[in-house]
Design an enzyme around this catalytic site. Structure first.
Site, PDB file in Angstrom:
ATOM      1  N   LYS A  76     -21.687  30.353 -16.240  1.00  0.00           N
ATOM      2  CA  LYS A  76     -22.299  30.248 -18.375  1.00  0.00           C
ATOM      3  C   LYS A  76     -21.760  28.663 -17.944  1.00  0.00           C
ATOM      4  CE  LYS A  76     -22.087  31.834 -22.898  1.00  0.00           C
ATOM      5  NZ  LYS A  76     -21.402  32.332 -23.470  1.00  0.00           N
TER       6      LYS A  76
ATOM      7  N   GLU B 115     -17.124  29.881  -8.855  1.00  0.00           N
ATOM      8  CA  GLU B 115     -16.987  31.002 -10.396  1.00  0.00           C
ATOM      9  C   GLU B 115     -17.220  31.938 -10.529  1.00  0.00           C
ATOM     10  OE1 GLU B 115     -15.755  30.851 -13.952  1.00  0.00           O
ATOM     11  OE2 GLU B 115     -15.446  28.822 -14.954  1.00  0.00           O
TER      12      GLU B 115
ATOM     13  N   LYS C  68     -26.591  32.271 -16.225  1.00  0.00           N
ATOM     14  CA  LYS C  68     -27.093  31.881 -17.890  1.00  0.00           C
ATOM     15  C   LYS C  68     -26.557  30.023 -18.125  1.00  0.00           C
ATOM     16  CE  LYS C  68     -25.938  33.144 -22.722  1.00  0.00           C
ATOM     17  NZ  LYS C  68     -24.758  33.722 -23.560  1.00  0.00           N
TER      18      LYS C  68
HETATM   19  C1  PBG Z   1     -21.127  34.599 -26.683  1.00  0.00           C
HETATM   20  C2  PBG Z   1     -22.784  33.979 -26.344  1.00  0.00           C
HETATM   21  C3  PBG Z   1     -24.085  32.785 -26.402  1.00  0.00           C
HETATM   22  C4  PBG Z   1     -24.845  33.468 -25.982  1.00  0.00           C
HETATM   23  C5  PBG Z   1     -24.309  34.738 -25.323  1.00  0.00           C
HETATM   24  N1  PBG Z   1     -23.023  34.980 -25.945  1.00  0.00           N
HETATM   25  C6  PBG Z   1     -23.579  31.122 -27.266  1.00  0.00           C
HETATM   26  C7  PBG Z   1     -22.657  30.419 -26.773  1.00  0.00           C
HETATM   27  O1  PBG Z   1     -22.031  30.501 -25.522  1.00  0.00           O
HETATM   28  O2  PBG Z   1     -22.945  29.873 -27.577  1.00  0.00           O
HETATM   29  C8  PBG Z   1     -26.125  32.673 -25.600  1.00  0.00           C
HETATM   30  C9  PBG Z   1     -27.201  33.753 -25.627  1.00  0.00           C
HETATM   31  C10 PBG Z   1     -28.509  32.928 -25.887  1.00  0.00           C
HETATM   32  O3  PBG Z   1     -28.703  31.787 -26.404  1.00  0.00           O
HETATM   33  O4  PBG Z   1     -29.254  33.435 -25.934  1.00  0.00           O
HETATM   34  N2  PBG Z   1     -19.823  33.188 -26.217  1.00  0.00           N
END
Ligand code: PBG
Length: 324
Positions: free
Chosen positions: A196, A234, A249
């Site tokens: 992520k 990771e 992501k």
């Molecule tokens: C929570 C989370 C986030 C997203 C999914 N779970 C936001 C972040 O890390 O700030 C983002 C999803 C999206 O942008 O569609 N940690």
């Protein structure tokens, strides 16, 4: 032009039927996971301004929404909670009657076959908006792990089929696996947000989930977009700790990473087609600058071609419709 030697690739592109016979990648309804934002209160279906077509939905309207989702042939949803109250320790995240727990219970009662994924994080629930406990302005790794395990267990108790931890603390998969196993949930898989990135593409989501960090940013826990090899470290550690799925992501700017994770590991790979990727397409389509349907289908097909087995996407309902 005599004696020229070259390949005739166009032979296989001569008709739609022929093209369909040699097509390599397919998008299926089974590939889609649809995100929902659930809020406390009644009779609420409020549009998220930066994400046309996405709503904050209260529990009493969830049945209507899920009836549509299931009717379209979508097999899975991922639930995000927008709690009424936030505090330093994000206690609503692991409240047995928290918003995600209530939504999970209701969804499973209404549609037992629907695969309910629970996003496991603290940032929507903490007053400071970080994904971990904060002490002296620092995000504390190890003390956060207990809270994440508690959150996951309470989500499993509510009936979640899959736990999807998105917080990016080190050791979160190990802690959650142990928490679930100790509580008897050995059969509940973990869909880890293994890779992520600290991405600007999450902007609209933070509007939707009210989870913008109140100070600083997430760069001490989410990854630097410049890094590729780190993604493999990771993913490796999450697999060793017991992850059943690996999420990459965002998706669009990280297709190379999806491919590498796919080639490097045997676990199913999930692409998260995030909020900013959605909003950009919606905005351009609303302006009449692009053709939404063909752009979305091209984009999601590209994610599958890159190696994604599943895609978490706000376009899921549209895609399911188009595939019908
Ligand atoms: C929570 C989370 C986030 C997203 C999914 N779970 C936001 C972040 O890390 O700030 C983002 C999803 C999206 O942008 O569609 N940690």
């Amino acid at each position: 032009m005599e004696n020229l030697q070259f390949a005739r690739h166009r032979r296989l592109r001569r008709s739609e039927n022929l093209r369909s016979m040699v097509r390599e990648t397919f998008l299926r309804k089974e590939d889609l996971i649809y995100p929902l934002f659930i809020v406390e209160g009644e009779n609420i279906k409020n549009p998220v301004a930066s994400m046309p077509g996405v709503y904050h939905i209260s529990l009493d309207l969830l049945k209507e929404e899920l009836t549509e989702v299931v009717g379209l042939g979508i097999k899975s949803i991922i639930l995000f909670g927008v709690p009424a109250e936030k505090n330093e320790l994000g206690t609503e995240a692991y409240n047995a009657n928290g918003i995600v727990q209530k939504a999970t219970r209701l969804a499973k009662e209404l549609f037992p076959e629907l695969v309910v994924v629970a996003d496991t994080c603290l940032c929507q629930y903490t007053s400071h908006g970080h994904c971990g406990i904060v002490e002296n302005g620092q995000i504390q790794n190890d003390p956060t792990l207990d809270l994440l395990a508690k959150t996951a267990v309470s989500q499993a108790e509510a009936g979640a089929d899959i736990i999807a931890p998105s917080n990016m603390m080190d050791g979160f998969v190990a802690a959650i696996r142990k928490g679930l196993d100790d509580a008897g949930y050995t059969d509940i898989p973990i869909m880890s947000y293994a890779v992520k990135y600290s991405s600007s593409f999450y902007g609209p989501f933070r509007d939707a989930a009210h989870s913008t960090p109140q100070f600083g940013d997430r760069k001490t826990y989410q990854m630097d977009p410049a890094n590729r090899r780190e993604a493999m470290r990771e993913a490796q550690s999450d697999i060793e700790e017991g992850a059943d799925f690996l999420i990459v992501k965002p998706a669009l700017s990280y297709l190379d990473i999806i491919r590498e994770v796919k080639d490097g590991f045997d676990a199913p790979v999930v692409a998260y087609n995030v909020s900013g990727e959605y909003s950009m397409i919606k905005a351009a389509a609303q302006n009449g600058w692009i053709d939404e349907q063909s752009i979305v289908m091209e984009k999601l097909t590209s994610m599958k071609r890159a190696g994604a087995d599943l895609i978490i996407t706000y376009f899921a309902k549209d895609v399911a419709n188009w595939l019908s």
